[in-house]
Design a protein around this motif. Structure first.
Motif, PDB file in Angstrom:
ATOM      1  N   ASP A 129      15.335 -65.488   6.524  1.00 61.86           N
ATOM      2  CA  ASP A 129      16.576 -64.844   6.110  1.00 61.86           C
ATOM      3  C   ASP A 129      17.727 -65.251   7.027  1.00 61.86           C
ATOM      4  O   ASP A 129      17.534 -65.775   8.126  1.00 61.86           O
ATOM      5  CB  ASP A 129      16.404 -63.325   6.104  1.00 61.86           C
ATOM      6  CG  ASP A 129      17.353 -62.630   5.135  1.00 61.86           C
ATOM      7  OD1 ASP A 129      18.236 -63.300   4.579  1.00 61.86           O
ATOM      8  OD2 ASP A 129      17.188 -61.407   4.928  1.00 61.86           O
ATOM      9  N   ALA A 130      18.939 -64.976   6.562  1.00 57.10           N
ATOM     10  CA  ALA A 130      20.131 -65.302   7.336  1.00 57.10           C
ATOM     11  C   ALA A 130      20.193 -64.451   8.601  1.00 57.10           C
ATOM     12  O   ALA A 130      19.743 -63.296   8.610  1.00 57.10           O
ATOM     13  CB  ALA A 130      21.373 -65.063   6.482  1.00 57.10           C
ATOM     14  N   PRO A 131      20.752 -64.976   9.666  1.00 56.64           N
ATOM     15  CA  PRO A 131      20.949 -64.166  10.875  1.00 56.64           C
ATOM     16  C   PRO A 131      21.793 -62.939  10.558  1.00 56.64           C
ATOM     17  O   PRO A 131      22.715 -62.987   9.748  1.00 56.64           O
ATOM     18  CB  PRO A 131      21.699 -65.119  11.819  1.00 56.64           C
ATOM     19  CG  PRO A 131      21.383 -66.491  11.318  1.00 56.64           C
ATOM     20  CD  PRO A 131      21.236 -66.367   9.841  1.00 56.64           C
ATOM     21  N   GLY A 132      21.455 -61.833  11.186  1.00 55.11           N
ATOM     22  CA  GLY A 132      22.216 -60.616  10.950  1.00 55.11           C
ATOM     23  C   GLY A 132      21.794 -59.829   9.728  1.00 55.11           C
ATOM     24  O   GLY A 132      22.427 -58.824   9.398  1.00 55.11           O
ATOM     25  N   ALA A 133      20.728 -60.262   9.041  1.00 62.75           N
ATOM     26  CA  ALA A 133      20.244 -59.507   7.875  1.00 62.75           C
ATOM     27  C   ALA A 133      19.842 -58.104   8.306  1.00 62.75           C
ATOM     28  O   ALA A 133      19.338 -57.903   9.416  1.00 62.75           O
ATOM     29  CB  ALA A 133      19.061 -60.226   7.254  1.00 62.75           C
ATOM     30  N   GLU A 134      20.063 -57.151   7.428  1.00 61.86           N
ATOM     31  CA  GLU A 134      19.751 -55.753   7.733  1.00 61.86           C
ATOM     32  C   GLU A 134      18.715 -55.232   6.739  1.00 61.86           C
ATOM     33  O   GLU A 134      19.044 -54.626   5.730  1.00 61.86           O
ATOM     34  CB  GLU A 134      21.021 -54.906   7.689  1.00 61.86           C
ATOM     35  CG  GLU A 134      22.052 -55.324   8.735  1.00 61.86           C
ATOM     36  CD  GLU A 134      23.299 -54.471   8.698  1.00 61.86           C
ATOM     37  OE1 GLU A 134      23.412 -53.622   7.786  1.00 61.86           O
ATOM     38  OE2 GLU A 134      24.167 -54.655   9.567  1.00 61.86           O
ATOM     39  N   PRO A 135      17.424 -55.464   7.003  1.00 64.13           N
ATOM     40  CA  PRO A 135      16.381 -55.011   6.081  1.00 64.13           C
ATOM     41  C   PRO A 135      16.236 -53.497   6.102  1.00 64.13           C
ATOM     42  O   PRO A 135      16.673 -52.816   7.036  1.00 64.13           O
ATOM     43  CB  PRO A 135      15.124 -55.697   6.619  1.00 64.13           C
ATOM     44  CG  PRO A 135      15.408 -55.908   8.073  1.00 64.13           C
ATOM     45  CD  PRO A 135      16.881 -56.185   8.161  1.00 64.13           C
ATOM     46  N   ALA A 136      15.616 -52.980   5.045  1.00 62.97           N
ATOM     47  CA  ALA A 136      15.319 -51.549   4.963  1.00 62.97           C
ATOM     48  C   ALA A 136      13.815 -51.402   4.773  1.00 62.97           C
ATOM     49  O   ALA A 136      13.324 -51.317   3.644  1.00 62.97           O
ATOM     50  CB  ALA A 136      16.078 -50.912   3.802  1.00 62.97           C
ATOM     51  N   PRO A 137      13.037 -51.393   5.852  1.00 63.46           N
ATOM     52  CA  PRO A 137      11.577 -51.333   5.736  1.00 63.46           C
ATOM     53  C   PRO A 137      11.113 -50.048   5.048  1.00 63.46           C
ATOM     54  O   PRO A 137      11.797 -49.020   5.080  1.00 63.46           O
ATOM     55  CB  PRO A 137      11.105 -51.380   7.190  1.00 63.46           C
ATOM     56  CG  PRO A 137      12.262 -51.914   7.970  1.00 63.46           C
ATOM     57  CD  PRO A 137      13.481 -51.453   7.245  1.00 63.46           C
ATOM     58  N   TRP A 138       9.926 -50.142   4.460  1.00 65.66           N
ATOM     59  CA  TRP A 138       9.286 -48.988   3.833  1.00 65.66           C
ATOM     60  C   TRP A 138       8.285 -48.414   4.840  1.00 65.66           C
ATOM     61  O   TRP A 138       7.371 -49.103   5.291  1.00 65.66           O
ATOM     62  CB  TRP A 138       8.584 -49.420   2.554  1.00 65.66           C
ATOM     63  CG  TRP A 138       7.847 -48.329   1.855  1.00 65.66           C
ATOM     64  CD1 TRP A 138       8.210 -47.021   1.732  1.00 65.66           C
ATOM     65  CD2 TRP A 138       6.596 -48.455   1.150  1.00 65.66           C
ATOM     66  NE1 TRP A 138       7.276 -46.317   1.005  1.00 65.66           N
ATOM     67  CE2 TRP A 138       6.269 -47.173   0.639  1.00 65.66           C
ATOM     68  CE3 TRP A 138       5.734 -49.519   0.909  1.00 65.66           C
ATOM     69  CZ2 TRP A 138       5.112 -46.939  -0.105  1.00 65.66           C
ATOM     70  CZ3 TRP A 138       4.591 -49.289   0.167  1.00 65.66           C
ATOM     71  CH2 TRP A 138       4.284 -48.002  -0.338  1.00 65.66           C
ATOM     72  N   ALA A 139       8.453 -47.145   5.186  1.00 64.60           N
ATOM     73  CA  ALA A 139       7.646 -46.535   6.240  1.00 64.60           C
ATOM     74  C   ALA A 139       6.159 -46.529   5.924  1.00 64.60           C
ATOM     75  O   ALA A 139       5.319 -46.570   6.834  1.00 64.60           O
ATOM     76  CB  ALA A 139       8.138 -45.120   6.514  1.00 64.60           C
ATOM     77  N   LYS A 140       5.782 -46.484   4.630  1.00 62.20           N
ATOM     78  CA  LYS A 140       4.375 -46.397   4.245  1.00 62.20           C
ATOM     79  C   LYS A 140       3.746 -47.753   3.943  1.00 62.20           C
ATOM     80  O   LYS A 140       2.604 -47.818   3.494  1.00 62.20           O
ATOM     81  CB  LYS A 140       4.226 -45.468   3.036  1.00 62.20           C
ATOM     82  CG  LYS A 140       4.653 -44.027   3.305  1.00 62.20           C
ATOM     83  CD  LYS A 140       4.483 -43.163   2.064  1.00 62.20           C
ATOM     84  CE  LYS A 140       4.951 -41.734   2.321  1.00 62.20           C
ATOM     85  NZ  LYS A 140       4.822 -40.890   1.090  1.00 62.20           N
ATOM     86  N   SER A 141       4.467 -48.830   4.178  1.00 59.18           N
ATOM     87  CA  SER A 141       3.938 -50.166   3.903  1.00 59.18           C
ATOM     88  C   SER A 141       2.791 -50.499   4.850  1.00 59.18           C
ATOM     89  O   SER A 141       2.839 -50.164   6.033  1.00 59.18           O
ATOM     90  CB  SER A 141       5.045 -51.206   4.045  1.00 59.18           C
ATOM     91  OG  SER A 141       4.514 -52.518   3.894  1.00 59.18           O
ATOM     92  N   PRO A 142       1.768 -51.218   4.361  1.00 59.12           N
ATOM     93  CA  PRO A 142       0.714 -51.697   5.257  1.00 59.12           C
ATOM     94  C   PRO A 142       1.160 -52.882   6.108  1.00 59.12           C
ATOM     95  O   PRO A 142       0.420 -53.294   7.012  1.00 59.12           O
ATOM     96  CB  PRO A 142      -0.402 -52.105   4.286  1.00 59.12           C
ATOM     97  CG  PRO A 142       0.307 -52.437   3.019  1.00 59.12           C
ATOM     98  CD  PRO A 142       1.472 -51.506   2.943  1.00 59.12           C
ATOM     99  N   VAL A 143       2.325 -53.426   5.823  1.00 57.28           N
ATOM    100  CA  VAL A 143       2.871 -54.540   6.594  1.00 57.28           C
ATOM    101  C   VAL A 143       3.785 -53.974   7.684  1.00 57.28           C
ATOM    102  O   VAL A 143       4.630 -53.129   7.394  1.00 57.28           O
ATOM    103  CB  VAL A 143       3.654 -55.506   5.687  1.00 57.28           C
ATOM    104  CG1 VAL A 143       4.353 -56.593   6.517  1.00 57.28           C
ATOM    105  CG2 VAL A 143       2.720 -56.139   4.664  1.00 57.28           C
TER     106      VAL A 143
END
Length: 314
Positions: A129-143
């Motif tokens: 991804d591009a530098p500075g990307a702001e992901p929104a992780p899922w708290a219940k993800s196995p990853v």
């Protein structure tokens, strides 16, 4: 009325329970909407996205009992998924451990990438991804949060002839041509077009591949790709524009979670323009998205019949 990026991509599965297991357990995406195909209510329409179900992150599937896709041109041939650049080693190991078809980490169009296929042969490319990307992780993800998929893009389509497709992309849709590169599969040249601010979340890659046979859509293939606009009034403006330019299209279609309009580019690929609003939380709390079957108001009266025809997802 500028297109701002990729909104969603819709593909085809012939195994809805297996699809749900793979995209939530292996890829760690969040199932944010469990609904039906509004034009064929016997089929699930499953939406996977990031922790906040944001436009630009949703990968969706129609559940149809279709034969496997026959690969070729006139198709949406590879789906990009954005991840942190230092996550590719993690993903190479995770996918290989599950017995999937996985390529090698390589540089594609100046970005680190990793190609792989899902159990039905759906083709993906994990892209830094591009530098500075702001992901929104899922708290219940196995990853783990730092390795989770950020969202969609770039998306690659295959056409036999660039010129007619390029006219639609640049003169109708307002995309900007930026560069080209040799196709990693050895077939032709890939031309890069960007929209909005550009970057991997806002690029369409066009592979010119006249030597390939014509694709036949099926399981493991892509149905259409959608591009973002901010709101429903923008869809009305785009409908007017396509009408003025005499581009055949669906007219405005109310999908409840967004408003859309559809048309085909000259290479035969189905494009959608979709609004960011109102989003998936319009009928469910954000914290419990995707846990029960959601139906738009115009299908709610058919709930009993629709549920009776659907197979359990497990």
């Amino acid at each position: 009325m500028e297109l701002t990026g990729i909104h969603h991509l819709t593909a085809i599965t012939a195994d809805a329970p297996g699809n749900k297991r793979f995209y939530t357990d292996t890829l760690g995406l969040r199932l944010v909407k469990k609904t039906v195909n509004q034009d064929d209510t016997s089929a699930y329409h499953l939406f996977y996205a990031d922790g906040l179900a944001r436009p630009g992150t949703d990968l969706t599937f129609f559940d149809w009992p279709a034969a496997p896709e026959r690969r070729g041109t006139h198709s949406i041939s590879r789906t990009g998924l954005r991840v942190a650049g230092d996550s590719l080693d993690y993903w190479a190991g995770r996918l290989a451990d599950r017995g999937l078809t996985v390529g090698r980490i390589a540089t594609t169009d100046t970005r680190a990438s990793l190609d792989f296929e899902d159990p039905e042969g759906q083709r993906f490319r994990l892209t830094a991804d591009a530098p500075g990307a702001e992901p929104a992780p899922w708290a219940k993800s196995p990853v783990p949060a730092q390795h989770q998929i950020h969202g969609l893009g770039p998306i690659t389509i295959s056409v036999p002839d660039l010129a007619p497709t390029e006219i639609v992309l640049t003169h109708v849709m307002g995309l900007r041509k930026t560069r080209d590169y040799a196709s990693p599969d050895g077939h032709g040249t890939v031309h890069v077009y960007e929209m909005g601010r550009g970057g991997p979340a806002a690029e369409l890659h066009v592979a010119v591949q006249p030597d390939l046979p014509t694709a036949r859509q099926g399981a493991g293939g892509v149905h259409h790709v959608a591009f973002r606009v901010p709101d429903k009034p923008a869809i009305h403006t785009w409908a007017q524009r396509l009408a003025e330019l005499r581009v055949p299209n669906s007219g405005e279609v109310e999908r409840y979670y967004f408003r859309s309009l559809y048309f085909r580019e000259p290479g035969g690929n189905l494009f959608e323009i979709a609004s960011d609003d109102p989003g998936f939380a319009v009928d469910e709390p954000l914290e419990s998205l995707g846990e029960t079957l959601s139906l738009p108001p115009f299908l709610e009266g058919q709930r009993a019949q629709i549920e009776a025809r659907l197979k359990p997802l497990g």
